[in-house]
Enzyme design. Sequence first.
Site, PDB file in Angstrom:
ATOM      1  N   LYS A  14      -2.211  -1.185   6.178  1.00  0.00           N
ATOM      2  CA  LYS A  14      -2.756   0.125   6.592  1.00  0.00           C
ATOM      3  C   LYS A  14      -3.510   0.794   5.458  1.00  0.00           C
ATOM      4  O   LYS A  14      -4.618   1.270   5.639  1.00  0.00           O
ATOM      5  CB  LYS A  14      -1.609   1.091   6.934  1.00  0.00           C
ATOM      6  CG  LYS A  14      -1.105   1.075   8.316  1.00  0.00           C
ATOM      7  CD  LYS A  14      -0.058   2.187   8.497  1.00  0.00           C
ATOM      8  CE  LYS A  14       1.232   1.882   7.813  1.00  0.00           C
ATOM      9  NZ  LYS A  14       1.914   2.869   7.075  1.00  0.00           N
ATOM     10  N   ARG A  89       4.552   9.026  13.144  1.00  0.00           N
ATOM     11  CA  ARG A  89       5.464   7.881  13.048  1.00  0.00           C
ATOM     12  C   ARG A  89       6.526   7.898  14.122  1.00  0.00           C
ATOM     13  O   ARG A  89       7.344   6.990  14.181  1.00  0.00           O
ATOM     14  CB  ARG A  89       6.160   7.924  11.682  1.00  0.00           C
ATOM     15  CG  ARG A  89       5.599   6.927  10.693  1.00  0.00           C
ATOM     16  CD  ARG A  89       6.320   7.149   9.387  1.00  0.00           C
ATOM     17  NE  ARG A  89       6.391   5.994   8.557  1.00  0.00           N
ATOM     18  CZ  ARG A  89       5.563   5.722   7.565  1.00  0.00           C
ATOM     19  NH1 ARG A  89       4.527   6.491   7.348  1.00  0.00           N
ATOM     20  NH2 ARG A  89       5.760   4.670   6.806  1.00  0.00           N
ATOM     21  N   ARG A 128       3.843  -6.862  -3.465  1.00  0.00           N
ATOM     22  CA  ARG A 128       2.851  -5.777  -3.555  1.00  0.00           C
ATOM     23  C   ARG A 128       2.937  -5.048  -4.894  1.00  0.00           C
ATOM     24  O   ARG A 128       4.009  -4.692  -5.374  1.00  0.00           O
ATOM     25  CB  ARG A 128       3.079  -4.789  -2.415  1.00  0.00           C
ATOM     26  CG  ARG A 128       2.127  -3.607  -2.480  1.00  0.00           C
ATOM     27  CD  ARG A 128       1.902  -2.977  -1.170  1.00  0.00           C
ATOM     28  NE  ARG A 128       3.086  -2.332  -0.614  1.00  0.00           N
ATOM     29  CZ  ARG A 128       3.085  -1.723   0.565  1.00  0.00           C
ATOM     30  NH1 ARG A 128       1.993  -1.688   1.291  1.00  0.00           N
ATOM     31  NH2 ARG A 128       4.187  -1.152   1.019  1.00  0.00           N
ATOM     32  N   ARG A 163       6.331  -0.203  -5.714  1.00  0.00           N
ATOM     33  CA  ARG A 163       6.907   0.969  -5.060  1.00  0.00           C
ATOM     34  C   ARG A 163       8.422   0.839  -4.976  1.00  0.00           C
ATOM     35  O   ARG A 163       8.933  -0.252  -4.761  1.00  0.00           O
ATOM     36  CB  ARG A 163       6.340   1.104  -3.641  1.00  0.00           C
ATOM     37  CG  ARG A 163       5.027   1.828  -3.613  1.00  0.00           C
ATOM     38  CD  ARG A 163       4.351   1.734  -2.289  1.00  0.00           C
ATOM     39  NE  ARG A 163       5.232   2.004  -1.149  1.00  0.00           N
ATOM     40  CZ  ARG A 163       4.784   2.209   0.091  1.00  0.00           C
ATOM     41  NH1 ARG A 163       3.488   2.179   0.341  1.00  0.00           N
ATOM     42  NH2 ARG A 163       5.619   2.427   1.086  1.00  0.00           N
ATOM     43  N   ARG A 174      12.954   0.241   6.962  1.00  0.00           N
ATOM     44  CA  ARG A 174      11.646   0.746   7.386  1.00  0.00           C
ATOM     45  C   ARG A 174      11.139  -0.001   8.622  1.00  0.00           C
ATOM     46  O   ARG A 174      10.541   0.592   9.509  1.00  0.00           O
ATOM     47  CB  ARG A 174      10.628   0.624   6.245  1.00  0.00           C
ATOM     48  CG  ARG A 174      10.854   1.673   5.160  1.00  0.00           C
ATOM     49  CD  ARG A 174      10.238   1.252   3.844  1.00  0.00           C
ATOM     50  NE  ARG A 174       8.794   1.205   3.879  1.00  0.00           N
ATOM     51  CZ  ARG A 174       8.053   0.449   3.070  1.00  0.00           C
ATOM     52  NH1 ARG A 174       8.632  -0.329   2.174  1.00  0.00           N
ATOM     53  NH2 ARG A 174       6.751   0.469   3.144  1.00  0.00           N
TER      54      ARG A 174
HETATM   55  P1  AMP Z   1       4.061   4.745   3.712  1.00  0.00           P
HETATM   56  O1  AMP Z   1       3.311   4.793   2.434  1.00  0.00           O
HETATM   57  O2  AMP Z   1       3.227   5.148   4.900  1.00  0.00           O
HETATM   58  O3  AMP Z   1       4.762   3.420   3.935  1.00  0.00           O
HETATM   59  O4  AMP Z   1       5.210   5.868   3.630  1.00  0.00           O
HETATM   60  C1  AMP Z   1       6.197   5.801   2.610  1.00  0.00           C
HETATM   61  C2  AMP Z   1       7.345   6.707   2.974  1.00  0.00           C
HETATM   62  O5  AMP Z   1       6.882   8.075   3.100  1.00  0.00           O
HETATM   63  C3  AMP Z   1       8.038   6.404   4.300  1.00  0.00           C
HETATM   64  O6  AMP Z   1       9.002   5.365   4.205  1.00  0.00           O
HETATM   65  C4  AMP Z   1       8.679   7.762   4.603  1.00  0.00           C
HETATM   66  O7  AMP Z   1       9.837   7.975   3.814  1.00  0.00           O
HETATM   67  C5  AMP Z   1       7.610   8.749   4.125  1.00  0.00           C
HETATM   68  N1  AMP Z   1       6.669   9.074   5.208  1.00  0.00           N
HETATM   69  C6  AMP Z   1       5.372   8.685   5.311  1.00  0.00           C
HETATM   70  N2  AMP Z   1       4.804   9.167   6.438  1.00  0.00           N
HETATM   71  C7  AMP Z   1       5.785   9.867   7.085  1.00  0.00           C
HETATM   72  C8  AMP Z   1       5.849  10.576   8.318  1.00  0.00           C
HETATM   73  N3  AMP Z   1       4.797  10.640   9.147  1.00  0.00           N
HETATM   74  N4  AMP Z   1       7.009  11.175   8.656  1.00  0.00           N
HETATM   75  C9  AMP Z   1       8.082  11.111   7.854  1.00  0.00           C
HETATM   76  N5  AMP Z   1       8.105  10.429   6.688  1.00  0.00           N
HETATM   77  C10 AMP Z   1       6.971   9.809   6.296  1.00  0.00           C
END
Ligand code: AMP
Length: 219
Positions: A14, A89, A128, A163, A174
């Site tokens: 993404k 999400r 990653r 990360r 996740r």
């Molecule tokens: P990502 O980089 O999109 O994988 O997001 C990393 C982390 O940020 C996720 O595992 C959540 O803890 C938090 N996060 C990202 N987007 C959201 C969202 N829309 N709602 C709640 N938590 C989020």
Amino acid sequence: MKNIMLIAPPAAGKGTQSDLISKKYKIPHISIGDIFRDISKEDTEIGIYIREILSSGKLVKDEITYEVVKERLAKEDCQNGFVIDGFPRNIEQAIHYDEILKSIGQEIGYVISLDIDREILEKRIIGRRICEDCGAIFNINDSENAPTQESVCDNCGGRLYQRSDDNIEAFNTRYQTYLDKTEPIIKHYQEIGVLKHVNGIGSIEEVFQRIENIVGDEK
Ligand code: AMP
């Protein structure tokens, strides 16, 4: 350019694809995860809360997430379109997002689901690496996208980091969260008639080409 939303399981690409769309069409890439990662560096109450949530792989509370999204979409640079990844999400967030967009006179645009197998994602997640200076994303398990030196960014020479949630335990949480909470929004957008499926297996360029075939006529 229409607004673009990418929906995909963790590590499906993404962020990488959103960056490519952002550069090609000169629209901002809004990564809610990146915004949370920035906040998590602060030694404030909210910074500490988000730091804990991020490393557990759980979702940040909706009230906080909505504030962050609203504030970001209100910025001037979103007026001519944006690519958003990581939001919504879950179905509540999707319904709330539709309302936020209406209230600021924006349309949903394209909703793209990147489809990819879990086994491929597991391998990716372990490898990653991200540049702490320019945000470029590499993968030490993928010869096409590996950095020349394991911990140095090929773009800017910055240090590459992993990360805190890129480990198998957090990935499992996740991924399960994705199946339980995020997949239902795919159905929601299918019903509205704005959903496009893109095969997420293949090189970065191949996947980007498939996305361009959908959004490219908008340029
Ligand atoms: P990502 O980089 O999109 O994988 O997001 C990393 C982390 O940020 C996720 O595992 C959540 O803890 C938090 N996060 C990202 N987007 C959201 C969202 N829309 N709602 C709640 N938590 C989020």
